[in-house]
Design an enzyme around this catalytic site. Structure first.
Site, PDB file in Angstrom:
ATOM      1  N   LYS A 111       0.807  -1.224   0.000  1.00  0.00           N
ATOM      2  CA  LYS A 111       0.000   0.000   0.000  1.00  0.00           C
ATOM      3  C   LYS A 111       0.840   1.275   0.000  1.00  0.00           C
ATOM      4  CE  LYS A 111      -4.202  -1.762   0.098  1.00  0.00           C
ATOM      5  NZ  LYS A 111      -5.068  -1.621  -1.102  1.00  0.00           N
ATOM      6  N   GLU A 138      -9.785   5.948   3.113  1.00  0.00           N
ATOM      7  CA  GLU A 138     -10.577   4.861   3.675  1.00  0.00           C
ATOM      8  C   GLU A 138      -9.631   3.689   3.916  1.00  0.00           C
ATOM      9  OE1 GLU A 138     -10.114   5.190   0.495  1.00  0.00           O
ATOM     10  OE2 GLU A 138      -9.577   3.131  -0.036  1.00  0.00           O
ATOM     11  N   SER A 164       1.580  -9.730  -0.717  1.00  0.00           N
ATOM     12  CA  SER A 164       1.284  -8.296  -0.701  1.00  0.00           C
ATOM     13  C   SER A 164       1.476  -7.661   0.672  1.00  0.00           C
ATOM     14  CB  SER A 164      -0.131  -8.046  -1.200  1.00  0.00           C
ATOM     15  OG  SER A 164      -1.058  -8.820  -0.469  1.00  0.00           O
TER      16      SER A 164
END
Lengths: 275, 415
Positions: B99, B121, B388
């Site tokens: 991210k 969010e 991830s």
């Protein structure tokens, strides 16, 4: 951008009439099916006589991204009580049995319309006696989705203009808008802070340089006093969240309806007194 | 999967209106349109500005820790007895997931646009942590919207965000998960449009977000191309990644879209099963609709009302998927499958025990597909899995689900 014929109908007649009478039109929003079908229908049927000039009927959606808490909760109550698009259209059909004059604009979000299929939805809405549509998440960039087909089907597509709609965008926003233009008085969600009447008046004047379409002002207008201020210069005043709160305020659903109609009468009188 | 004939590149989307085939677009309120057009313009300018690329590259190296390793999972490969499995170690990057790649890129854009207030969010909290991190690094105010259900199950990430100086606002609407957090972030944005930059965490939302997030995440796939070529002398045969909104998968897939010999496999969350209403597999169990600014596949009922998704992993618990994935699904360039909560938990445990790596529950969905697929493949099949994120944040869920069978938390007896 394609030009389409502007559907003439109840909305155009109603705004012509209120202009002749030298007052702003009262535009009232209720959520279809809140808190249940029968109560909501009773409210809907009473609005015209109480002084609403135009009725916005909210089509409930699970994810009302542009709405504040009052309308979020109202549309949730309606969905929980089993409101569907069929029942929303049925409400309009039932209203038309007793009221052929008051324009009805369906307001909501695109997905429930898209899920039904645009041609089918437009046929059914027209047949039920709907006059126009306000769909929050369809900017002019997506006019081909619903706006142009709606105009062709003889329904007005009422567009929102906002404080962020600058001079570059305004012609595009006005291009296929008909019935009236909904000026959103402040950036934010429905039911937010009261707008500054002075600033809104300047904005309305700015838009009038581009178009003679009736301009109704909404977002944050709750009281007769606020309505009187805005009604002094706008062609229409939209009240939503305050009516939703009135509906929820009654000890019984019937008392809620009475509270909505009482507030509507008060607002209507304020608009007569405004000029 | 259909073979692509020599056709134009698949890497040029979206079109100027923001569409990948039928999917994408800009389905937002008028208030946001001018801002979204400004963002598009600013992003175009940034892409042509070498100083923007230089700053991003420098921070990616020294602040994030790129490039991330491509690790040959020897014991997992041996255990499954088929394909050669490589793990792309995004879990090792600063903040513990991919991210950060996107959050860093977007905050540089926010600074270019003169915005001082950041909102985001978050589902699992990894995007929230990444956003809070870069907001602290650039001295900006930061507000994170997070569903109340997710706040409960991802408590450590809530504390991390608060420690980094962000305000975490609980969202109780709906099921209190990622969809509801995104609604609330959009409401904030429309209210504070002049001051605020919205860092969307996945390849969804109104154009240009799906393209912009993909571009910032594509560093993953670009590195994999170079690393696998150095290690094996050729491109991989398949790429596997989990999908909620789909940003880690899109980042891995995109640099390979024009290599038809590379199979692309996206793994959605099947929750308690695709035959139940409790899953989050928008492509396997949804249909086309419009939500959160884009047209894509959505979980919804016949009335077009959005269904609440379910997954054990908060990061995949979303009823939609990025529009570029919807398009890759429609043209059959990528294959989309699903893994259940149970399969993900089993894969989670297996990676812990075989490789000494605790993966995120999100990434465990990709590993679950590897467990199904690898044994059937020959030993010369090269498979790259996007790891991830790391699983530290999932200890509460893992303990709840696995405590009995693994004896977690009990004092161990000497043999």
């Amino acid at each position: 951008m394609t030009t389409t014929t502007t559907p003439e109908g109840r909305l155009a007649r109603r705004f012509a009439e209120t202009r002749r009478q030298g007052r702003a039109a009262l535009v009232t929003y209720i959520a279809a099916g809140d808190p249940d079908y029968d109560t909501s229908l009773a409210t809907l049927k009473g609005l015209g006589e109480a002084g609403a000039d135009v009725i916005e009927l909210g089509m409930p959606f699970t994810d009302p991204m542009a709405d504040g808490p009052a309308i979020q909760h109202a549309t949730r109550r309606a969905l929980d009580a089993g409101q569907t698009m069929d029942r929303t259209l049925e409400m309009v059909r039932q209203l038309r049995q007793t009221d052929q004059q008051t324009p009805v604009v369906l307001m909501g979000y695109y997905n429930p319309i898209y899920a039904r299929g645009v041609p089918r939805f437009l046929d059914q809405a027209k047949a039920a006696g709907v006059d126009g549509l306000i769909v929050v998440d369809l900017p002019p960039e997506h006019d081909d989705e619903l706006c142009l087909p709606a105009n062709q089907a003889g329904l007005n597509f009422v567009r929102l203009a906002t404080p962020t709609t600058d001079a570059r965008r305004l012609p595009g926003v006005l291009a296929n808008t008909s019935g009236f233009l909904y000026y959103v008085s402040s950036n934010g969600v429905t039911g937010g802070a009261a707008p500054s009447a002075e600033r809104v008046q300047q904005e309305v004047a700015r838009i009038r340089e581009h178009s003679d379409i009736p301009i109704a002002v909404g977002f944050g207008i709750r009281t007769a006093a606020q309505a009187r201020q805005i009604g002094a210069f706008a062609d229409g005043v939209v009240v939503g969240s305050a009516l939703i709160d009135a509906q929820a305020s009654g000890e019984s659903p019937a008392e809620g309806t009475q509270a909505v109609l009482a507030l509507t009468r008060e607002l209507a009188q304020a608009l007569i007194d405004a000029r | 999967m259909s073979q692509q004939s020599p056709t134009p590149s698949l890497r040029h989307g979206p079109d100027p209106r923001g569409f990948f085939g039928d999917f994408g677009g800009r389905f937002v309120a008028e208030t946001l349109m001018p801002l979204i057009l400004d963002l598009e313009q600013e992003y175009d300018a940034a892409r042509k500005d070498p100083t923007f690329a230089d700053e991003l590259a420098s921070l990616s190296a020294d602040y994030v820790g790129r490039q991330s390793p491509l690790y040959f999972a020897e014991r997992l490969t041996e255990h499954l007895g088929g394909a050669r499995i490589y793990l792309k170690r995004e879990d090792l990057m600063h903040t513990g997931a991919h991210k950060i790649n996107n959050a860093l890129g977007q905050i540089l854009l926010a600074r270019r646009m003169g915005k001082r207030r950041i909102i985001a969010e978050t589902g699992a909290g990894m995007h929230g942590v990444a956003t809070a991190t870069v907001a602290a690094r650039f001295g900006m105010d930061c507000v994170i919207y997070m569903g109340s259900t997710d706040i409960h199950r991802q408590q450590p990430n809530v504390q991390r965000m608060q420690l980094l100086g962000a305000k975490v606002i609980p969202v109780t609407a709906g099921d209190g998960t990622l969809k509801d957090a995104m609604n609330e972030a959009l409401r904030d944005w429309v209210t504070n449009v002049d001051s605020t930059f919205y860092i969307i965490g996945t390849v969804a939302g109104p154009h240009p977000y799906p393209a912009l997030v993909r571009d910032f995440q594509s560093v993953i796939g670009r590195e994999v191309r170079q690393q696998i070529t150095a290690k094996e002398g050729r491109l991989p045969d398949s790429l596997v990644a989990c999908i909620g909104g789909g940003s880690n998968a899109m980042g891995l897939f995109h640099p390979f879209l024009d290599d038809p010999e590379v199979a692309l496999v996206g793994v959605e969350a099947a929750g308690e099963g695709l035959d139940t209403p409790r899953h989050a597999a928008s492509l396997k169990g949804g249909r086309s609709g419009v939500l959160h600014g884009n047209r894509t596949f959505l979980l919804q009922d016949d009335e077009g009302q959005i269904s609440d998704a379910h997954s054990i992993s908060a990061g995949l618990d979303y009823p939609g998927i990025g529009p570029e994935h919807a398009w890759l699904h429609a043209i059959e360039r990528a294959e989309y499958v699903a893994a259940t909560d149970r399969e993900a938990l089993d894969a989670f445990t297996l990676l812990c025990r075989k490789e000494g790596i605790i993966p995120a529950l999100e990434s465990s969905h990709a590993l679950a597909e590897v467990i199904k697929r690898a044994p059937r493949l020959p030993a010369d099949h090269l498979m790259v899995v996007n790891l991830s994120g790391r699983g530290d944040k999932d200890m509460a869920t893992a303990t709840e689900c696995l405590a009995d069978e693994l004896g977690l938390g009990e004092p161990d007896q000497q043999d």
